[in-house]
Write a protein that holds these residues in place. Sequence first.
Motif, PDB file in Angstrom:
ATOM      1  N   LEU A  86       4.580  -1.745  -2.612  1.00 41.19           N
ATOM      2  CA  LEU A  86       3.311  -1.536  -3.301  1.00 41.19           C
ATOM      3  C   LEU A  86       2.361  -2.598  -2.777  1.00 41.19           C
ATOM      4  O   LEU A  86       2.615  -3.803  -2.915  1.00 41.19           O
ATOM      5  CB  LEU A  86       3.456  -1.662  -4.815  1.00 41.19           C
ATOM      6  CG  LEU A  86       2.144  -1.530  -5.604  1.00 41.19           C
ATOM      7  CD1 LEU A  86       1.558  -0.131  -5.449  1.00 41.19           C
ATOM      8  CD2 LEU A  86       2.351  -1.865  -7.077  1.00 41.19           C
ATOM      9  N   ILE A  87       1.266  -2.151  -2.161  1.00 39.15           N
ATOM     10  CA  ILE A  87       0.313  -3.068  -1.535  1.00 39.15           C
ATOM     11  C   ILE A  87      -0.986  -3.054  -2.328  1.00 39.15           C
ATOM     12  O   ILE A  87      -1.510  -1.984  -2.663  1.00 39.15           O
ATOM     13  CB  ILE A  87       0.046  -2.660  -0.074  1.00 39.15           C
ATOM     14  CG1 ILE A  87       1.339  -2.746   0.733  1.00 39.15           C
ATOM     15  CG2 ILE A  87      -1.044  -3.541   0.551  1.00 39.15           C
ATOM     16  CD1 ILE A  87       1.227  -2.162   2.126  1.00 39.15           C
ATOM     17  N   ARG A  88      -1.467  -4.228  -2.615  1.00 44.41           N
ATOM     18  CA  ARG A  88      -2.790  -4.356  -3.225  1.00 44.41           C
ATOM     19  C   ARG A  88      -3.794  -4.481  -2.081  1.00 44.41           C
ATOM     20  O   ARG A  88      -3.829  -5.485  -1.371  1.00 44.41           O
ATOM     21  CB  ARG A  88      -2.840  -5.589  -4.135  1.00 44.41           C
ATOM     22  CG  ARG A  88      -4.211  -5.836  -4.751  1.00 44.41           C
ATOM     23  CD  ARG A  88      -4.157  -6.917  -5.812  1.00 44.41           C
ATOM     24  NE  ARG A  88      -3.628  -8.169  -5.288  1.00 44.41           N
ATOM     25  CZ  ARG A  88      -3.322  -9.214  -6.056  1.00 44.41           C
ATOM     26  NH1 ARG A  88      -3.455  -9.143  -7.356  1.00 44.41           N
ATOM     27  NH2 ARG A  88      -2.846 -10.313  -5.519  1.00 44.41           N
ATOM     28  N   ASN A  89      -4.599  -3.465  -1.876  1.00 41.25           N
ATOM     29  CA  ASN A  89      -5.557  -3.467  -0.769  1.00 41.25           C
ATOM     30  C   ASN A  89      -6.616  -4.540  -0.970  1.00 41.25           C
ATOM     31  O   ASN A  89      -7.198  -4.655  -2.048  1.00 41.25           O
ATOM     32  CB  ASN A  89      -6.245  -2.106  -0.652  1.00 41.25           C
ATOM     33  CG  ASN A  89      -5.403  -1.083   0.065  1.00 41.25           C
ATOM     34  OD1 ASN A  89      -4.629  -1.426   0.945  1.00 41.25           O
ATOM     35  ND2 ASN A  89      -5.538   0.178  -0.311  1.00 41.25           N
ATOM     36  N   ARG A  90      -6.874  -5.282   0.088  1.00 39.97           N
ATOM     37  CA  ARG A  90      -7.954  -6.262   0.066  1.00 39.97           C
ATOM     38  C   ARG A  90      -9.101  -5.844   0.984  1.00 39.97           C
ATOM     39  O   ARG A  90     -10.249  -6.119   0.694  1.00 39.97           O
ATOM     40  CB  ARG A  90      -7.412  -7.628   0.493  1.00 39.97           C
ATOM     41  CG  ARG A  90      -6.434  -8.228  -0.514  1.00 39.97           C
ATOM     42  CD  ARG A  90      -7.150  -8.869  -1.669  1.00 39.97           C
ATOM     43  NE  ARG A  90      -8.045  -9.911  -1.192  1.00 39.97           N
ATOM     44  CZ  ARG A  90      -7.644 -11.131  -0.817  1.00 39.97           C
ATOM     45  NH1 ARG A  90      -6.356 -11.456  -0.849  1.00 39.97           N
ATOM     46  NH2 ARG A  90      -8.518 -12.025  -0.396  1.00 39.97           N
ATOM     47  N   TYR A  91      -8.775  -5.199   2.088  1.00 37.64           N
ATOM     48  CA  TYR A  91      -9.797  -4.681   3.005  1.00 37.64           C
ATOM     49  C   TYR A  91      -9.343  -3.311   3.499  1.00 37.64           C
ATOM     50  O   TYR A  91      -8.168  -3.098   3.783  1.00 37.64           O
ATOM     51  CB  TYR A  91      -9.989  -5.606   4.212  1.00 37.64           C
ATOM     52  CG  TYR A  91     -10.504  -6.978   3.869  1.00 37.64           C
ATOM     53  CD1 TYR A  91     -11.869  -7.200   3.664  1.00 37.64           C
ATOM     54  CD2 TYR A  91      -9.623  -8.050   3.733  1.00 37.64           C
ATOM     55  CE1 TYR A  91     -12.340  -8.463   3.344  1.00 37.64           C
ATOM     56  CE2 TYR A  91     -10.098  -9.315   3.418  1.00 37.64           C
ATOM     57  CZ  TYR A  91     -11.456  -9.515   3.214  1.00 37.64           C
ATOM     58  OH  TYR A  91     -11.917 -10.753   2.891  1.00 37.64           O
ATOM     59  N   ILE A  92     -10.293  -2.382   3.595  1.00 36.24           N
ATOM     60  CA  ILE A  92      -9.999  -1.051   4.123  1.00 36.24           C
ATOM     61  C   ILE A  92     -10.988  -0.752   5.250  1.00 36.24           C
ATOM     62  O   ILE A  92     -12.135  -1.178   5.218  1.00 36.24           O
ATOM     63  CB  ILE A  92     -10.077   0.032   3.033  1.00 36.24           C
ATOM     64  CG1 ILE A  92     -11.381  -0.055   2.231  1.00 36.24           C
ATOM     65  CG2 ILE A  92      -8.868  -0.062   2.107  1.00 36.24           C
ATOM     66  CD1 ILE A  92     -11.541   1.015   1.170  1.00 36.24           C
ATOM     67  N   SER A 146      -2.441   7.681   5.427  1.00 34.57           N
ATOM     68  CA  SER A 146      -3.436   8.431   4.680  1.00 34.57           C
ATOM     69  C   SER A 146      -3.422   8.030   3.216  1.00 34.57           C
ATOM     70  O   SER A 146      -2.357   7.829   2.633  1.00 34.57           O
ATOM     71  CB  SER A 146      -3.154   9.936   4.806  1.00 34.57           C
ATOM     72  OG  SER A 146      -4.088  10.684   4.067  1.00 34.57           O
ATOM     73  N   GLY A 147      -4.617   7.883   2.629  1.00 31.33           N
ATOM     74  CA  GLY A 147      -4.731   7.480   1.231  1.00 31.33           C
ATOM     75  C   GLY A 147      -5.137   6.031   1.050  1.00 31.33           C
ATOM     76  O   GLY A 147      -5.029   5.486  -0.047  1.00 31.33           O
ATOM     77  N   ALA A 148      -5.632   5.417   2.119  1.00 31.56           N
ATOM     78  CA  ALA A 148      -5.961   3.991   2.066  1.00 31.56           C
ATOM     79  C   ALA A 148      -7.162   3.673   1.182  1.00 31.56           C
ATOM     80  O   ALA A 148      -7.331   2.517   0.759  1.00 31.56           O
ATOM     81  CB  ALA A 148      -6.221   3.459   3.479  1.00 31.56           C
ATOM     82  N   ILE A 385     -16.596  -1.439  10.795  1.00 31.91           N
ATOM     83  CA  ILE A 385     -17.071  -1.493   9.414  1.00 31.91           C
ATOM     84  C   ILE A 385     -15.872  -1.632   8.483  1.00 31.91           C
ATOM     85  O   ILE A 385     -14.908  -0.861   8.554  1.00 31.91           O
ATOM     86  CB  ILE A 385     -17.868  -0.229   9.047  1.00 31.91           C
ATOM     87  CG1 ILE A 385     -19.084  -0.082   9.962  1.00 31.91           C
ATOM     88  CG2 ILE A 385     -18.307  -0.283   7.587  1.00 31.91           C
ATOM     89  CD1 ILE A 385     -19.868   1.194   9.736  1.00 31.91           C
ATOM     90  N   VAL A 386     -15.945  -2.635   7.615  1.00 33.38           N
ATOM     91  CA  VAL A 386     -14.848  -2.944   6.699  1.00 33.38           C
ATOM     92  C   VAL A 386     -15.394  -3.073   5.282  1.00 33.38           C
ATOM     93  O   VAL A 386     -16.456  -3.647   5.064  1.00 33.38           O
ATOM     94  CB  VAL A 386     -14.135  -4.252   7.119  1.00 33.38           C
ATOM     95  CG1 VAL A 386     -13.143  -4.702   6.063  1.00 33.38           C
ATOM     96  CG2 VAL A 386     -13.422  -4.058   8.459  1.00 33.38           C
ATOM     97  N   VAL A 387     -14.655  -2.528   4.321  1.00 33.76           N
ATOM     98  CA  VAL A 387     -15.003  -2.629   2.905  1.00 33.76           C
ATOM     99  C   VAL A 387     -14.014  -3.572   2.237  1.00 33.76           C
ATOM    100  O   VAL A 387     -12.797  -3.433   2.408  1.00 33.76           O
ATOM    101  CB  VAL A 387     -14.965  -1.251   2.217  1.00 33.76           C
ATOM    102  CG1 VAL A 387     -15.171  -1.385   0.710  1.00 33.76           C
ATOM    103  CG2 VAL A 387     -16.019  -0.323   2.823  1.00 33.76           C
ATOM    104  N   GLU A 388     -14.531  -4.520   1.480  1.00 33.13           N
ATOM    105  CA  GLU A 388     -13.677  -5.462   0.746  1.00 33.13           C
ATOM    106  C   GLU A 388     -13.399  -4.926  -0.656  1.00 33.13           C
ATOM    107  O   GLU A 388     -14.294  -4.398  -1.324  1.00 33.13           O
ATOM    108  CB  GLU A 388     -14.350  -6.832   0.643  1.00 33.13           C
ATOM    109  CG  GLU A 388     -13.493  -7.868  -0.067  1.00 33.13           C
ATOM    110  CD  GLU A 388     -14.146  -9.242  -0.141  1.00 33.13           C
ATOM    111  OE1 GLU A 388     -13.485 -10.182  -0.616  1.00 33.13           O
ATOM    112  OE2 GLU A 388     -15.317  -9.364   0.272  1.00 33.13           O
ATOM    113  N   LEU A 389     -12.158  -5.074  -1.090  1.00 27.57           N
ATOM    114  CA  LEU A 389     -11.779  -4.688  -2.440  1.00 27.57           C
ATOM    115  C   LEU A 389     -11.343  -5.933  -3.202  1.00 27.57           C
ATOM    116  O   LEU A 389     -10.183  -6.338  -3.162  1.00 27.57           O
ATOM    117  CB  LEU A 389     -10.623  -3.666  -2.417  1.00 27.57           C
ATOM    118  CG  LEU A 389     -10.864  -2.370  -1.661  1.00 27.57           C
ATOM    119  CD1 LEU A 389      -9.669  -1.439  -1.813  1.00 27.57           C
ATOM    120  CD2 LEU A 389     -12.140  -1.671  -2.124  1.00 27.57           C
ATOM    121  N   PRO A 390     -12.259  -6.568  -3.908  1.00 27.95           N
ATOM    122  CA  PRO A 390     -11.898  -7.768  -4.673  1.00 27.95           C
ATOM    123  C   PRO A 390     -11.066  -7.403  -5.895  1.00 27.95           C
ATOM    124  O   PRO A 390     -11.254  -6.337  -6.491  1.00 27.95           O
ATOM    125  CB  PRO A 390     -13.247  -8.366  -5.057  1.00 27.95           C
ATOM    126  CG  PRO A 390     -14.170  -7.200  -5.101  1.00 27.95           C
ATOM    127  CD  PRO A 390     -13.684  -6.231  -4.049  1.00 27.95           C
TER     128      PRO A 390
END
Length: 397
Positions: A86-92, A146-148, A385-390
């Motif tokens: 289970l990974i907690r996404n920080r950047y996608i 897929s599903g990131a 292009i990168v999106v941060e997920l705080p």
Amino acid sequence: MSFLLVRSGLRLLGHSRQCIRTWPLTCTARPIVDMSYSHHFVDFQGSSIPTSMKKLVVTQLSPDFRKAVTLMPNVPVPVPGDGELLIRNRYIGINASDINFSSGRYDPSVKPPFDIGFEGIGEVVALGLSASKDFTVGQPVAYVKSGAFAEYITVPAGSAIPVPLVKPELLTFLISGTTAYISLKEFGYLSEGKKVLVTAAAGGTGQFAVQLAKNAKCYVIGTCSSDEKAGFLKSIGCDLPINYKSEKVSSVIKKTFPEGVDLVYESIGGEMFDTSVNCLATKGHLIIIGFISGYQTSSGMLPVQAGALPAILLRKSASVHGFFLTHYMSEYKEALMALVKLYQSGKLVCEVDHGEQSPEGRFTGLESVFRAIDYMYTGKNIGKIVVELPHLVNSKL
């Protein structure tokens, strides 16, 4: 399920002072799921991971990303099965092909709803029992799956890529970097003195094509849409940046190289594809890695002078190759390792665009994925292009 079970409310972070009765019987510091009550995760910092999360889901097929995709604000956090993380996404990462996926072009048989997003980087916050052989809680990992576009995701341990730090720069390798590396290795035939044209050269994958060609001692021409981008291309070694907003690409190349270029790394399509084909030298090669200019149209591509293509290629003994990364996964690990080595040795720049120059500023949170997609199609980004997920850490057990 081969997942460690224990009653919630106990801090198990590697600092536990007692053995807890688990199934199977063991003493562990792994994150857990409480099956006797409700699912409850514990992360490596001791904060409560919510039982629900946000993610993006394709709810209808459309080349308009905003119409195709819906933000789901309250879906269950997935439970990792045996052999999963289970990974907690920080950047996608944002990719031009996100539109092809949400419009159903990659697999017409798939019907909505389905998850979207291809790549991410974050920390392992829970894991199935067998996955603990190779991974630990808190370990930074990257992945392609897929599903990131979600706050949390389960990934097979065999597909996860250990990384030293959660850095957005490392995300640039996963699709953009490996696409450039493998396609150029397979079809580029790079050698010293070859003349290489890279379209959309300041973009996520173009930046790697430029640098890899320069590392092979080629002469590199790069198309871009602004003087700022031209400056960036100069900074990473591009010999001849061409701002197609102020100069005609075909005219510049014809004047500079009357006999044409040996290789084109092409990702724009439409008129730029036609220009690129006409600029090929005798025995030249063109690699198609995309055609972003048409992705948001109903057909997915802009018209090209396809009728003339056989005659042009025959006259020049030239060739056109399509490249889709999925078909070259046997080469993936080697490519990734090579890119990391180049990066660590200072021979590769990984430019990341967080959206600071976009109208509403930095891309933060899943909500900003829509803005990031729009921004990409304006052609203003420099690099990936990168999106941060705080993630707020505010609940201690």
